[in-house]
Design a protein around this motif. Structure first.
Motif, mmCIF file in Angstrom:
data_model
loop_
_atom_site.group_PDB
_atom_site.id
_atom_site.type_symbol
_atom_site.label_atom_id
_atom_site.label_comp_id
_atom_site.label_asym_id
_atom_site.label_seq_id
_atom_site.Cartn_x
_atom_site.Cartn_y
_atom_site.Cartn_z
ATOM 1 N N SER A 107 23.813 13.891 14.084
ATOM 2 C CA SER A 107 22.911 13.607 12.978
ATOM 3 C C SER A 107 21.558 13.107 13.477
ATOM 4 N N MET A 108 21.584 12.260 14.513
ATOM 5 C CA MET A 108 20.329 11.761 15.079
ATOM 6 C C MET A 108 19.514 12.886 15.707
ATOM 7 N N LEU A 109 20.187 13.806 16.387
ATOM 8 C CA LEU A 109 19.493 14.954 16.965
ATOM 9 C C LEU A 109 18.867 15.798 15.858
ATOM 10 N N ALA A 110 19.615 16.052 14.790
ATOM 11 C CA ALA A 110 19.094 16.851 13.684
ATOM 12 C C ALA A 110 17.900 16.157 13.029
ATOM 13 N N GLU A 111 17.959 14.832 12.911
ATOM 14 C CA GLU A 111 16.850 14.093 12.312
ATOM 15 C C GLU A 111 15.585 14.232 13.148
ATOM 16 N N GLN A 112 15.705 14.074 14.459
ATOM 17 C CA GLN A 112 14.540 14.178 15.328
ATOM 18 C C GLN A 112 13.976 15.597 15.353
ATOM 19 N N LEU A 113 14.859 16.582 15.363
ATOM 20 C CA LEU A 113 14.392 17.975 15.316
ATOM 21 C C LEU A 113 13.671 18.251 13.997
ATOM 22 N N GLY A 114 14.215 17.769 12.893
ATOM 23 C CA GLY A 114 13.563 17.949 11.586
ATOM 24 C C GLY A 114 12.201 17.298 11.546
ATOM 25 N N ASN A 115 12.085 16.088 12.106
ATOM 26 C CA ASN A 115 10.791 15.396 12.138
ATOM 27 C C ASN A 115 9.776 16.160 12.971
ATOM 28 N N GLN A 116 10.207 16.673 14.121
ATOM 29 C CA GLN A 116 9.287 17.411 14.986
ATOM 30 C C GLN A 116 8.851 18.722 14.345
ATOM 31 N N LEU A 117 9.776 19.396 13.674
ATOM 32 C CA LEU A 117 9.417 20.652 13.004
ATOM 33 C C LEU A 117 8.437 20.412 11.862
ATOM 34 N N LYS A 170 6.206 17.975 11.705
ATOM 35 C CA LYS A 170 4.955 17.360 12.152
ATOM 36 C C LYS A 170 3.779 18.326 12.096
ATOM 37 N N GLY A 171 3.989 19.538 12.519
ATOM 38 C CA GLY A 171 2.907 20.518 12.494
ATOM 39 C C GLY A 171 2.690 21.016 11.077
ATOM 40 N N LYS A 172 2.738 22.297 10.919
ATOM 41 C CA LYS A 172 2.615 22.876 9.584
ATOM 42 C C LYS A 172 3.951 22.976 8.882
ATOM 43 N N GLY A 173 5.044 22.752 9.616
ATOM 44 C CA GLY A 173 6.360 22.830 9.001
ATOM 45 C C GLY A 173 6.648 24.232 8.503
ATOM 46 N N ILE A 174 7.358 24.327 7.395
ATOM 47 C CA ILE A 174 7.650 25.634 6.814
ATOM 48 C C ILE A 174 6.970 25.799 5.458
ATOM 49 N N LYS A 210 0.843 -1.190 0.000
ATOM 50 C CA LYS A 210 0.000 0.000 0.000
ATOM 51 C C LYS A 210 0.883 1.246 0.000
ATOM 52 N N ALA A 211 0.635 2.112 -0.943
ATOM 53 C CA ALA A 211 1.398 3.352 -1.034
ATOM 54 C C ALA A 211 0.993 4.283 0.099
ATOM 55 N N PRO A 212 1.950 5.002 0.674
ATOM 56 C CA PRO A 212 1.591 5.947 1.728
ATOM 57 C C PRO A 212 0.789 7.104 1.134
ATOM 58 N N ALA A 213 0.062 7.767 1.983
ATOM 59 C CA ALA A 213 -0.698 8.931 1.534
ATOM 60 C C ALA A 213 0.271 9.952 0.946
ATOM 61 N N SER A 214 -0.139 10.635 -0.087
ATOM 62 C CA SER A 214 0.769 11.561 -0.766
ATOM 63 C C SER A 214 1.249 12.662 0.178
ATOM 64 N N GLY A 215 0.414 13.093 1.074
ATOM 65 C CA GLY A 215 0.814 14.116 2.031
ATOM 66 C C GLY A 215 1.922 13.624 2.956
ATOM 67 N N GLU A 216 1.901 12.344 3.291
ATOM 68 C CA GLU A 216 2.927 11.772 4.164
ATOM 69 C C GLU A 216 4.292 11.775 3.477
ATOM 70 N N VAL A 217 4.319 11.491 2.207
ATOM 71 C CA VAL A 217 5.583 11.498 1.461
ATOM 72 C C VAL A 217 6.168 12.906 1.450
ATOM 73 N N TYR A 218 5.325 13.890 1.201
ATOM 74 C CA TYR A 218 5.803 15.276 1.175
ATOM 75 C C TYR A 218 6.247 15.737 2.562
ATOM 76 N N ARG A 219 5.551 15.284 3.612
ATOM 77 C CA ARG A 219 5.948 15.631 4.963
ATOM 78 C C ARG A 219 7.320 15.050 5.296
ATOM 79 N N LYS A 220 7.559 13.801 4.871
ATOM 80 C CA LYS A 220 8.866 13.187 5.115
ATOM 81 C C LYS A 220 9.967 13.925 4.351
ATOM 82 N N PHE A 221 9.657 14.369 3.153
ATOM 83 C CA PHE A 221 10.636 15.130 2.389
ATOM 84 C C PHE A 221 10.956 16.443 3.097
#
Length: 164
Positions: A127-137, A139-143, A84-95
């Motif tokens: 790198s792990m800290l930066a990854e978690q900070l990026g994911n948290q940023l 999660k909401g509306k991002g930039i 099952k393909a992820p929702a398109s919004g989820e792919v863009y959020r991960k990017f």
């Protein structure tokens, strides 16, 4: 003594296999190689054949089978499983999270051995800290990267898109 594992392993597998099946597989591969067929089209045709065979098997009545018989598709089952393909919004959020991770990583201090540690381990922790900070940023509306990408690439019409 020098041992070449790859040819020995391949030969062991070939010798262990059924000779009839081996000749049939070799003939199929030779036919594909000599025909210069489009690989994707050939794979789609094979998937269609496997699906038709599975449908035919399921259409036949299983009432003839004994109650303790187990029907297995291990050998002749469909060669491709659709994920099952992820929702398109989820792919863009991960990017967007990945882009934000890169931004955060460049903003972290370079000389921070007392916080993250020395050498490779320190780089991994940073790198792990930066990854978690990026994911948290993200999660909401991002930039807004995910929103703009989603608006620029609307999902295709239809009930289900192809996953692959």
């Amino acid at each position: 003594m020098i041992v070449t594992a790859t040819p020995d392993l391949v030969l062991d597998v070939l010798e262990a296999g059924d000779p009839v099946t081996q000749r049939a597989a070799t003939a199929k591969l030779d036919a594909l190689k000599s025909s210069d067929a489009n690989f994707a089209a050939t794979m789609d045709a094979e998937v269609g054949k496997a699906a038709a065979a599975a449908a035919e098997r399921s259409a036949t009545s299983t009432a003839d089978m004994p109650s303790n018989a187990v029907q297995s598709d291990a050998v002749n089952g469909a060669p491709v499983r659709v994920i099952k393909a992820p929702a398109s919004g989820e792919v863009y959020r991960k990017f967007e999270a990945f882009i934000l991770q890169t931004f955060v990583e460049t903003m972290l201090p370079k000389e921070s051995e007392e916080v993250f540690g020395k050498g490779t381990a320190g780089g991994v922790w940073k790198s792990m800290l930066a990854e978690q900070l990026g994911n948290q940023l993200a999660k909401g509306k991002g930039i807004g990267i995910a929103e703009r990408l989603a608006a620029a690439h609307p999902p295709p019409p239809g009930p289900a898109g192809k996953a692959g």
